[in-house]
Scaffold this active site. Structure first.
Site, PDB file in Angstrom:
ATOM      1  N   ASP A 106      29.579  35.046  37.158  1.00 48.84           N
ATOM      2  CA  ASP A 106      28.654  34.179  36.762  1.00 48.84           C
ATOM      3  C   ASP A 106      27.222  34.646  36.306  1.00 48.84           C
ATOM      4  O   ASP A 106      26.480  33.851  35.432  1.00 48.84           O
ATOM      5  CB  ASP A 106      28.563  32.910  37.251  1.00 48.84           C
ATOM      6  CG  ASP A 106      28.349  33.043  38.693  1.00 48.84           C
ATOM      7  OD1 ASP A 106      28.830  32.356  39.583  1.00 48.84           O
ATOM      8  OD2 ASP A 106      27.400  34.036  39.147  1.00 48.84           O
ATOM      9  N   HIS A 121      33.558  42.578  39.563  1.00 50.75           N
ATOM     10  CA  HIS A 121      34.691  41.999  38.564  1.00 50.75           C
ATOM     11  C   HIS A 121      34.078  41.692  37.052  1.00 50.75           C
ATOM     12  O   HIS A 121      34.633  41.027  36.367  1.00 50.75           O
ATOM     13  CB  HIS A 121      35.072  40.655  39.008  1.00 50.75           C
ATOM     14  CG  HIS A 121      35.836  40.785  40.231  1.00 50.75           C
ATOM     15  ND1 HIS A 121      36.395  39.702  41.126  1.00 50.75           N
ATOM     16  CD2 HIS A 121      36.416  42.041  40.739  1.00 50.75           C
ATOM     17  CE1 HIS A 121      37.068  40.032  42.292  1.00 50.75           C
ATOM     18  NE2 HIS A 121      37.026  41.452  42.129  1.00 50.75           N
ATOM     19  N   CYS A 149      33.399  43.642  16.935  1.00 46.25           N
ATOM     20  CA  CYS A 149      32.225  44.592  17.223  1.00 46.25           C
ATOM     21  C   CYS A 149      31.432  44.813  16.255  1.00 46.25           C
ATOM     22  O   CYS A 149      31.658  45.146  14.867  1.00 46.25           O
ATOM     23  CB  CYS A 149      33.205  45.892  17.690  1.00 46.25           C
ATOM     24  SG  CYS A 149      31.947  47.328  18.202  1.00 46.25           S
ATOM     25  N   CYS A 152      32.052  48.828  15.132  1.00 47.37           N
ATOM     26  CA  CYS A 152      33.099  49.258  14.523  1.00 47.37           C
ATOM     27  C   CYS A 152      34.219  48.390  13.978  1.00 47.37           C
ATOM     28  O   CYS A 152      35.270  48.589  13.450  1.00 47.37           O
ATOM     29  CB  CYS A 152      33.858  50.305  15.583  1.00 47.37           C
ATOM     30  SG  CYS A 152      34.742  49.417  16.886  1.00 47.37           S
ATOM     31  N   GLY A 189      31.308  33.070  50.945  1.00 45.88           N
ATOM     32  CA  GLY A 189      31.785  32.334  50.043  1.00 45.88           C
ATOM     33  C   GLY A 189      33.058  32.919  49.216  1.00 45.88           C
ATOM     34  O   GLY A 189      33.079  32.579  47.943  1.00 45.88           O
ATOM     35  N   SER A 191      37.514  33.562  49.803  1.00 46.40           N
ATOM     36  CA  SER A 191      38.549  33.290  50.111  1.00 46.40           C
ATOM     37  C   SER A 191      39.418  34.384  50.658  1.00 46.40           C
ATOM     38  O   SER A 191      40.495  34.358  51.287  1.00 46.40           O
ATOM     39  CB  SER A 191      39.605  32.445  49.290  1.00 46.40           C
ATOM     40  OG  SER A 191      39.988  33.470  48.333  1.00 46.40           O
TER      41      SER A 191
HETATM   42  C1  BV8 Z   1      43.454  45.835  41.235  1.00 50.79           C
HETATM   43  C2  BV8 Z   1      37.799  38.166  36.960  1.00 50.79           C
HETATM   44  C3  BV8 Z   1      44.659  48.019  41.092  1.00 50.79           C
HETATM   45  C4  BV8 Z   1      38.651  36.945  36.060  1.00 50.79           C
HETATM   46  C5  BV8 Z   1      38.979  38.165  38.889  1.00 50.79           C
HETATM   47  C6  BV8 Z   1      47.535  44.027  47.181  1.00 50.79           C
HETATM   48  C7  BV8 Z   1      46.963  45.208  47.176  1.00 50.79           C
HETATM   49  C8  BV8 Z   1      45.976  45.642  46.077  1.00 50.79           C
HETATM   50  C9  BV8 Z   1      46.034  44.712  45.084  1.00 50.79           C
HETATM   51  C10 BV8 Z   1      46.848  43.726  44.990  1.00 50.79           C
HETATM   52  C11 BV8 Z   1      47.625  43.283  45.852  1.00 50.79           C
HETATM   53  N1  BV8 Z   1      48.252  42.109  45.481  1.00 50.79           N
HETATM   54  C12 BV8 Z   1      47.966  41.800  44.358  1.00 50.79           C
HETATM   55  C13 BV8 Z   1      47.086  42.583  43.870  1.00 50.79           C
HETATM   56  C14 BV8 Z   1      46.614  42.617  42.473  1.00 50.79           C
HETATM   57  C15 BV8 Z   1      45.223  41.725  42.473  1.00 50.79           C
HETATM   58  C16 BV8 Z   1      45.187  40.896  43.633  1.00 50.79           C
HETATM   59  O1  BV8 Z   1      44.363  41.156  44.639  1.00 50.79           O
HETATM   60  N2  BV8 Z   1      45.710  39.636  43.476  1.00 50.79           N
HETATM   61  C17 BV8 Z   1      45.577  38.726  44.563  1.00 50.79           C
HETATM   62  C18 BV8 Z   1      45.681  37.136  43.884  1.00 50.79           C
HETATM   63  C19 BV8 Z   1      46.709  38.974  45.608  1.00 50.79           C
HETATM   64  N3  BV8 Z   1      44.007  42.598  42.416  1.00 50.79           N
HETATM   65  C20 BV8 Z   1      43.654  43.190  40.979  1.00 50.79           C
HETATM   66  O2  BV8 Z   1      44.568  42.961  40.194  1.00 50.79           O
HETATM   67  C21 BV8 Z   1      42.480  43.868  41.185  1.00 50.79           C
HETATM   68  N4  BV8 Z   1      42.902  45.112  40.607  1.00 50.79           N
HETATM   69  O3  BV8 Z   1      44.017  45.961  42.193  1.00 50.79           O
HETATM   70  O4  BV8 Z   1      43.673  47.096  40.572  1.00 50.79           O
HETATM   71  C22 BV8 Z   1      44.778  49.025  39.913  1.00 50.79           C
HETATM   72  C23 BV8 Z   1      44.272  50.178  40.400  1.00 50.79           C
HETATM   73  C24 BV8 Z   1      44.332  51.392  39.415  1.00 50.79           C
HETATM   74  C25 BV8 Z   1      44.909  51.296  38.173  1.00 50.79           C
HETATM   75  C26 BV8 Z   1      45.415  49.778  37.835  1.00 50.79           C
HETATM   76  C27 BV8 Z   1      45.190  48.869  38.680  1.00 50.79           C
HETATM   77  C28 BV8 Z   1      41.471  43.320  40.077  1.00 50.79           C
HETATM   78  C29 BV8 Z   1      40.895  42.047  40.747  1.00 50.79           C
HETATM   79  C30 BV8 Z   1      40.017  41.340  39.745  1.00 50.79           C
HETATM   80  C31 BV8 Z   1      40.471  40.130  39.367  1.00 50.79           C
HETATM   81  N5  BV8 Z   1      39.536  39.355  38.555  1.00 50.79           N
HETATM   82  N6  BV8 Z   1      37.968  37.688  38.245  1.00 50.79           N
HETATM   83  C32 BV8 Z   1      37.360  35.875  35.943  1.00 50.79           C
HETATM   84  O5  BV8 Z   1      36.936  35.481  36.878  1.00 50.79           O
HETATM   85  O6  BV8 Z   1      37.503  35.606  34.604  1.00 50.79           O
HETATM   86  S1  BV8 Z   1      39.456  37.739  40.572  1.00 50.79           S
HETATM   87  C33 BV8 Z   1      38.797  36.061  40.612  1.00 50.79           C
HETATM   88  O7  BV8 Z   1      39.130  35.771  42.154  1.00 50.79           O
HETATM   89  C34 BV8 Z   1      37.287  35.945  40.823  1.00 50.79           C
HETATM   90  O8  BV8 Z   1      36.604  37.035  40.218  1.00 50.79           O
HETATM   91  C35 BV8 Z   1      36.802  35.606  41.957  1.00 50.79           C
HETATM   92  O9  BV8 Z   1      35.609  36.164  42.200  1.00 50.79           O
HETATM   93  C36 BV8 Z   1      37.788  36.379  42.622  1.00 50.79           C
HETATM   94  C37 BV8 Z   1      37.969  36.044  44.240  1.00 50.79           C
HETATM   95  O10 BV8 Z   1      38.065  34.655  44.585  1.00 50.79           O
HETATM   96  P1  BV8 Z   1      36.520  34.020  45.415  1.00 50.79           P
HETATM   97  O11 BV8 Z   1      35.642  34.566  44.868  1.00 50.79           O
HETATM   98  O12 BV8 Z   1      37.064  34.420  46.669  1.00 50.79           O
HETATM   99  O13 BV8 Z   1      36.962  32.569  45.003  1.00 50.79           O
HETATM  100  P2  BV8 Z   1      37.907  31.430  45.638  1.00 50.79           P
HETATM  101  O14 BV8 Z   1      37.778  30.363  44.884  1.00 50.79           O
HETATM  102  O15 BV8 Z   1      39.304  32.066  45.796  1.00 50.79           O
HETATM  103  O16 BV8 Z   1      37.510  31.230  47.136  1.00 50.79           O
HETATM  104  C38 BV8 Z   1      36.166  30.434  47.415  1.00 50.79           C
HETATM  105  C39 BV8 Z   1      35.891  30.337  48.785  1.00 50.79           C
HETATM  106  O17 BV8 Z   1      34.697  29.693  48.831  1.00 50.79           O
HETATM  107  C40 BV8 Z   1      36.867  29.436  49.290  1.00 50.79           C
HETATM  108  O18 BV8 Z   1      37.200  30.069  50.462  1.00 50.79           O
HETATM  109  C41 BV8 Z   1      35.898  28.161  49.921  1.00 50.79           C
HETATM  110  O19 BV8 Z   1      36.472  27.517  50.955  1.00 50.79           O
HETATM  111  C42 BV8 Z   1      34.706  28.519  49.645  1.00 50.79           C
HETATM  112  N7  BV8 Z   1      33.604  27.602  49.367  1.00 50.79           N
HETATM  113  C43 BV8 Z   1      33.897  26.803  48.188  1.00 50.79           C
HETATM  114  N8  BV8 Z   1      32.677  26.157  48.132  1.00 50.79           N
HETATM  115  C44 BV8 Z   1      31.757  26.508  49.266  1.00 50.79           C
HETATM  116  C45 BV8 Z   1      32.368  27.644  49.879  1.00 50.79           C
HETATM  117  N9  BV8 Z   1      31.958  28.405  50.990  1.00 50.79           N
HETATM  118  C46 BV8 Z   1      30.781  28.226  51.402  1.00 50.79           C
HETATM  119  N10 BV8 Z   1      29.962  26.915  50.669  1.00 50.79           N
HETATM  120  C47 BV8 Z   1      30.592  26.306  49.854  1.00 50.79           C
HETATM  121  N11 BV8 Z   1      29.867  25.151  49.108  1.00 50.79           N
HETATM  122 ZN    ZN Z   2      33.640  48.869  18.432  1.00 53.31          ZN
END
Ligand code: BV8
Ligand code: ZN
Length: 242
Positions: A106, A121, A149, A152, A189, A191
Site C-alpha cells: 500500500d 511484495h 508501456c 515499447c 500485524g 498472520s
Molecule cells: C514464493 C501481493 C517461491 C498480492 C502477496 C511453503 C513454503 C514456501 C512457499 C510456500 C509454501 N506454501 C505455499 C507457498 C507459496 C506462497 C505462500 O506462502 N502461500 C501461503 C498462502 C501458504 N508464497 C509465495 O508464493 C511467495 N513466493 O514462495 O516463491 C519461488 C521461489 C523461486 C521461484 C519461484 C517461486 C510470494 C508471496 C507473496 C504473495 N503476494 N501480496 C497483493 O497484495 O496484491 S501476499 C499477501 O499476503 C499480502 O502481501 C500480505 O501482506 C501478505 C501476508 O498477509 P498479512 O500481511 O499477514 O495480512 P493478513 O491479513 O494475513 O494478516 C493480518 C494480521 O493483522 C492478522 O493476524 C490480524 O490479526 C492482524 N491485525 C488486523 N488488524 C490489526 C491487526 N493487528 C494489529 N492491529 C490491528 N489493527
Molecule cells: Zn515496455
C-alpha cells in the site's frame, strides 16, 4: 508475563540494541482503514488474494486483475499512515542499524517517511512492463485498462510479487542480512502465513535476536517469538518507543 512487564522488557531491549529490524503486514495498515487479507474484514471486494494475485489469473484475464487492482488503488488512495507507521519512522532515526521489511504493497510506510525499507511484495503504485521490464510509478486513478508501456507498447502489470512468484533477490538479501544482524526483531500485524516472510521469526531467533510480536490475534509466530503483545498496532507500537 503481564502486559506492563512485557512492555518494560521490550523498551529495555530497544534502549540497549544497536540493530533493530521490523517486519510488518496488513495489520499495521488496518488502523488506516486498509482491509487486511485474512480474518474478519479480510477481503478485497469479495476476492481472495490467492485467486487473483497470481500470474495464472493475469495470463488468463489481465483486465479482471487490473479491475481488482484499480479498485484497491482507488481505496488505498484515500488512506493515510497511522501512529504506528509514524512510530517506525521515529524508530528508524534512533538506531545505527535499522531496517523495515514490509509485506504491504500500500505504500503507507513510504508515505509516512520510512527510508530504510524493503517492500518485499512490491508496491501497488508501481507498474512493470511485461515486455521490456521497465518499472515506473503510476498513480492514475483509475489506470486505463489494459495499460500499455510508454516505451515499447507492451502490456503493463502491477509491480507486485504474486503467489508462486519469487521475491526480488535484492529484497531477500537485504532482509536476511537485517534479520541476521539485529538484537531485536519486531513483527507487527502479520498472520505469519505467507512465505518466505513467515520464516523470518525463526531466522532472527537462530541468529540470537529478541523477537517480539504485536498482533490482534495469535498466529503461528506466537509460538516462536520471545514475547507477544495482543492489541491494535496504532495503540501498541507507539508505546514501545524508548
Ligand atoms: C514464493 C501481493 C517461491 C498480492 C502477496 C511453503 C513454503 C514456501 C512457499 C510456500 C509454501 N506454501 C505455499 C507457498 C507459496 C506462497 C505462500 O506462502 N502461500 C501461503 C498462502 C501458504 N508464497 C509465495 O508464493 C511467495 N513466493 O514462495 O516463491 C519461488 C521461489 C523461486 C521461484 C519461484 C517461486 C510470494 C508471496 C507473496 C504473495 N503476494 N501480496 C497483493 O497484495 O496484491 S501476499 C499477501 O499476503 C499480502 O502481501 C500480505 O501482506 C501478505 C501476508 O498477509 P498479512 O500481511 O499477514 O495480512 P493478513 O491479513 O494475513 O494478516 C493480518 C494480521 O493483522 C492478522 O493476524 C490480524 O490479526 C492482524 N491485525 C488486523 N488488524 C490489526 C491487526 N493487528 C494489529 N492491529 C490491528 N489493527
Ligand atoms: Zn515496455
Amino acid at each position: 508475563m503481564q502486559r506492563e512487564r512485557i512492555i518494560r522488557e521490550i523498551r529495555t531491549r530497544l534502549a540497549t540494541a544497536r540493530g533493530v529490524t521490523v517486519l510488518t503486514g496488513a495489520g499495521i495498515s488496518a488502523d488506516s482503514g486498509v482491509p487486511t487479507f485474512r480474518g474478519a474484514d479480510g477481503l478485497w471486494r469479495n476476492f481472495r488474494a490467492e485467486d487473483l494475485a497470481t500470474p495464472e489469473a493475469f495470463a488468463r484475464d489481465p483486465c479482471v486483475v487490473w479491475e481488482w487492482y484499480n479498485w484497491r488503488r482507488e481505496l488505498i488512495a484515500t488512506k493515510s499512515p497511522n501512529p504506528a507507521h509514524y512510530a517506525l519512522v521515529d524508530l528508524e532515526k534512533r538506531f545505527e542499524r535499522f531496517w523495515l521489511i514490509t509485506q504491504n504493497v500500500d505504500g503507507l510506510h513510504g508515505a509516512a517517511g520510512s527510508q530504510k525499507l524493503s517492500e518485499i511484495h512490491g508496491n501497488i503504485w508501481k507498474v512493470r512492463c511485461t515486455r521490456c521490464g521497465r518499472v515506473d510509478e503510476n498513480r492514475e486513478l483509475p489506470i486505463a485498462i489494459p495499460p500499455s508501456c510508454a516505451a515499447c507498447g507492451g502490456l503493463l502489470r502491477p509491480h507486485i510479487v504474486w503467489f508462486g512468484e519469487a521475491l526480488a533477490t535484492e529484497d531477500l538479501n537485504r532482509s536476511y542480512e537485517a534479520l541476521g544482524r539485529c538484537e531485536v526483531l519486531l513483527i507487527i500485524g502479520t498472520s505469519g502465513i505467507v512465505y518466505p516472510a513467515a520464516s523470518f521469526a525463526p531466522v532472527a531467533k537462530a541468529a540470537g535476536a529478541f523477537v517480539v510480536e504485536i498482533n490482534l490475534d495469535a498466529t503461528p509466530n506466537t509460538q516462536v517469538v520471545d514475547v507477544s503483545l495482543q492489541g491494535r498496532t496504532k495503540d501498541v507500537v507507539p508505546e514501545l518507543l524508548p
